[in-house]
Design a protein around this motif. Structure first.
Motif, short mmCIF file in Angstrom:
data_model
loop_
_atom_site.label_atom_id
_atom_site.label_comp_id
_atom_site.label_asym_id
_atom_site.label_seq_id
_atom_site.Cartn_x
_atom_site.Cartn_y
_atom_site.Cartn_z
N LEU A 4 0.81 -1.22 -0.07
CA LEU A 4 -0.21 -0.10 -0.26
C LEU A 4 0.97 1.24 -0.10
O LEU A 4 1.97 1.51 0.80
CB LEU A 4 -1.01 -0.01 1.19
N MET A 5 0.70 2.15 -0.54
CA MET A 5 1.27 3.31 -0.98
C MET A 5 0.50 4.74 -0.61
O MET A 5 -0.74 4.77 -1.31
CB MET A 5 1.89 3.56 -2.22
N HIS A 6 0.74 5.63 0.34
CA HIS A 6 -0.15 6.93 0.55
C HIS A 6 0.90 7.92 0.02
O HIS A 6 1.92 8.11 0.33
CB HIS A 6 -0.40 7.02 2.25
N VAL A 7 0.21 8.73 -0.66
CA VAL A 7 0.92 10.11 -1.27
C VAL A 7 0.36 11.36 -0.50
O VAL A 7 -0.81 11.45 -0.68
CB VAL A 7 0.69 9.91 -2.64
N HIS A 8 1.20 12.01 0.28
CA HIS A 8 0.89 13.07 1.18
C HIS A 8 1.55 14.30 0.64
O HIS A 8 2.75 13.98 0.14
CB HIS A 8 1.08 12.84 2.66
N LYS A 24 -3.70 -0.14 11.20
CA LYS A 24 -4.55 -1.65 10.78
C LYS A 24 -3.69 -2.53 9.80
O LYS A 24 -3.51 -3.64 9.93
CB LYS A 24 -5.85 -1.18 10.41
N TYR A 25 -3.44 -1.81 8.66
CA TYR A 25 -2.92 -2.84 7.50
C TYR A 25 -1.43 -3.31 7.91
O TYR A 25 -0.98 -4.35 7.70
CB TYR A 25 -2.86 -1.91 6.30
N VAL A 26 -0.64 -2.10 8.55
CA VAL A 26 0.73 -2.73 9.05
C VAL A 26 0.72 -3.76 10.17
O VAL A 26 1.26 -4.99 9.85
CB VAL A 26 1.33 -1.37 9.80
N HIS A 27 -0.55 -3.96 10.76
CA HIS A 27 -0.80 -5.06 11.99
C HIS A 27 -1.11 -6.35 11.13
O HIS A 27 -0.82 -7.51 11.67
CB HIS A 27 -1.72 -4.39 12.91
N GLU A 28 -1.61 -6.09 9.99
CA GLU A 28 -2.03 -7.39 9.17
C GLU A 28 -0.92 -7.84 8.53
O GLU A 28 -0.93 -8.74 7.95
CB GLU A 28 -3.19 -6.81 8.26
N GLY A 29 0.14 -7.33 8.23
CA GLY A 29 1.30 -7.45 7.58
C GLY A 29 1.34 -6.91 6.09
O GLY A 29 2.19 -7.30 5.45
N VAL A 30 0.63 -5.92 5.92
CA VAL A 30 0.86 -5.27 4.66
C VAL A 30 2.10 -4.36 4.72
O VAL A 30 2.39 -3.76 5.73
CB VAL A 30 -0.30 -4.08 4.37
N GLY A 75 4.87 2.72 11.84
CA GLY A 75 5.40 1.33 11.28
C GLY A 75 5.50 1.32 10.05
O GLY A 75 5.40 0.01 9.28
N VAL A 76 5.60 2.38 8.99
CA VAL A 76 5.78 2.29 7.60
C VAL A 76 7.10 2.74 7.27
O VAL A 76 7.80 2.96 7.92
CB VAL A 76 4.76 3.63 7.33
N THR A 77 7.18 2.52 5.81
CA THR A 77 8.52 3.05 5.19
C THR A 77 7.91 4.37 4.64
O THR A 77 7.14 4.37 4.00
CB THR A 77 8.87 1.91 4.37
N GLN A 78 8.90 5.34 4.74
CA GLN A 78 8.64 6.68 4.17
C GLN A 78 9.76 7.20 3.38
O GLN A 78 10.68 6.92 3.52
CB GLN A 78 8.52 7.78 5.57
N HIS A 79 9.15 7.94 2.24
CA HIS A 79 9.86 8.29 1.12
C HIS A 79 9.68 10.17 1.08
O HIS A 79 8.61 10.47 1.06
CB HIS A 79 9.73 7.72 -0.10
N TRP A 80 10.92 10.70 0.92
CA TRP A 80 10.50 12.13 0.78
C TRP A 80 10.97 12.21 -0.81
O TRP A 80 11.82 11.79 -1.33
CB TRP A 80 11.94 12.88 1.10
N LEU A 81 9.93 13.04 -1.27
CA LEU A 81 9.79 13.29 -2.73
C LEU A 81 10.88 14.52 -3.13
O LEU A 81 11.54 14.52 -4.22
CB LEU A 81 8.49 13.41 -3.28
#
Length: 290
Positions: A4-8, A24-30, A75-81
């Motif tokens: 899953l990718m969120h763009v903010h 929720k999705y992180v806890h599910e293993g996404v 618990g996410v991986t984050q990227h700076w654009l």
């Protein structure tokens, strides 16, 4: 593994918009990735406790550190654009945006680093803002425009041919976290319990828009993760006052009255009957996820 990718637009948006469903999705293993288009360099300091000269002098580094803290909580991986915050133009008429800011980029050109990320991460689902940016901040509107270009271009081998192997995500959503029906429901529940609602004044100015509300297609149950959402929000100390608006409604009341986060399905390349309660509806169990 589902991806899953969120763009903010800014650091803090990932914690104020859809953060509980993220957890929720992180806890599910996404495998959840957050893309932050700008560094938030021109964001106003909205927490009175942080209005200090040393904070103003080091706002870029501080906002980056806040993002790192929130990233760990979620618990996410984050990227700076890598784009520069446009700031919030004030005045009538509004002044021109500062030269070199994100709000002035060419969306076709600015999409290249996001295309590169999509092709590298290979998300099955992407979320971003609607055409109004969720609210009309120039960076939020540009975030929408760049996301739309990148979502379509990522799967096209003729576009950005040097940005990696093409990848076509299955679904695209707009975030609808700040919707009027949610605010009304929490407002009425607080008043029924004799509590002062933080939404009273805002709702007087916020006119009903049934057509916009009807755009919501997907309600993700995630109330049990509201506490983690709030911790991630508080990590953005320059933007979020722990005694402020976001935390006036009791957590238990929110979980009882409105335990979901809302999204609008915009593009789907899979069968996913509406309404949904899962961003991965129609994606789970496919044999072509990799």
């Amino acid at each position: 593994m589902l991806r899953l990718m969120h763009v903010h637009a800014h650091p803090d948006d990932e914690s104020s918009k859809g953060a509980a469903s993220t957890v929720k999705y992180v806890h599910e293993g996404v495998d959840v990735h957050v893309v932050t288009c700008t560094g938030g360099e021109r964001g106003s300091i909205l927490n009175p406790k942080m209005e200090r000269p040393d904070v103003l002098a080091n706002i870029t580094e501080i906002r980056r550190a806040e993002m790192e803290a929130a990233r760990e909580i979620l618990g996410v991986t984050q990227h700076w654009l890598g784009y520069v915050d446009s700031g919030w133009p004030e005045g009538d008429p509004k002044p021109p945006l500062p030269e070199g800011c994100f709000g002035l980029v060419d969306p076709e050109e600015a999409a290249e680093p996001l295309v590169r990320l999509i092709r590298s991460v290979r998300p099955h689902v992407v979320t971003t803002y609607d055409e109004n940016g969720g609210y009309p901040h120039p960076d939020h509107i540009m975030c929408h425009q760049v996301s739309m270009v990148a979502f379509e271009a990522a799967g096209d081998p003729d576009r950005f041919p040097d940005a990696g192997e093409p990848w076509k995500p299955f679904k695209l959503y707009y975030q609808h976290g700040f919707n009027r029906p949610r605010s009304v429901a929490i407002h009425e529940a607080m008043e029924a319990e004799g509590l002062e609602s933080p939404f009273a004044e805002r709702l007087q100015e916020w006119k009903p828009d049934p057509a916009h509300d009807a755009r919501i297609t997907t309600r993700v149950p995630c109330g049990e993760y509201f506490e983690v959402r709030d911790r991630a929000l508080i990590a953005h100390a320059t933007q979020i006052d722990p005694d402020g608006f976001f935390f006036k409604a009791p957590l238990a009341l929110q979980q009882r009255v409105w335990p979901t986060e809302e999204f609008e399905l915009v593009v789907s390349r899979v069968e996913s009957p509406l309404p949904e309660d899962d961003l991965f509806a129609g994606v789970r169990g496919r044999d072509d996820l990799d």
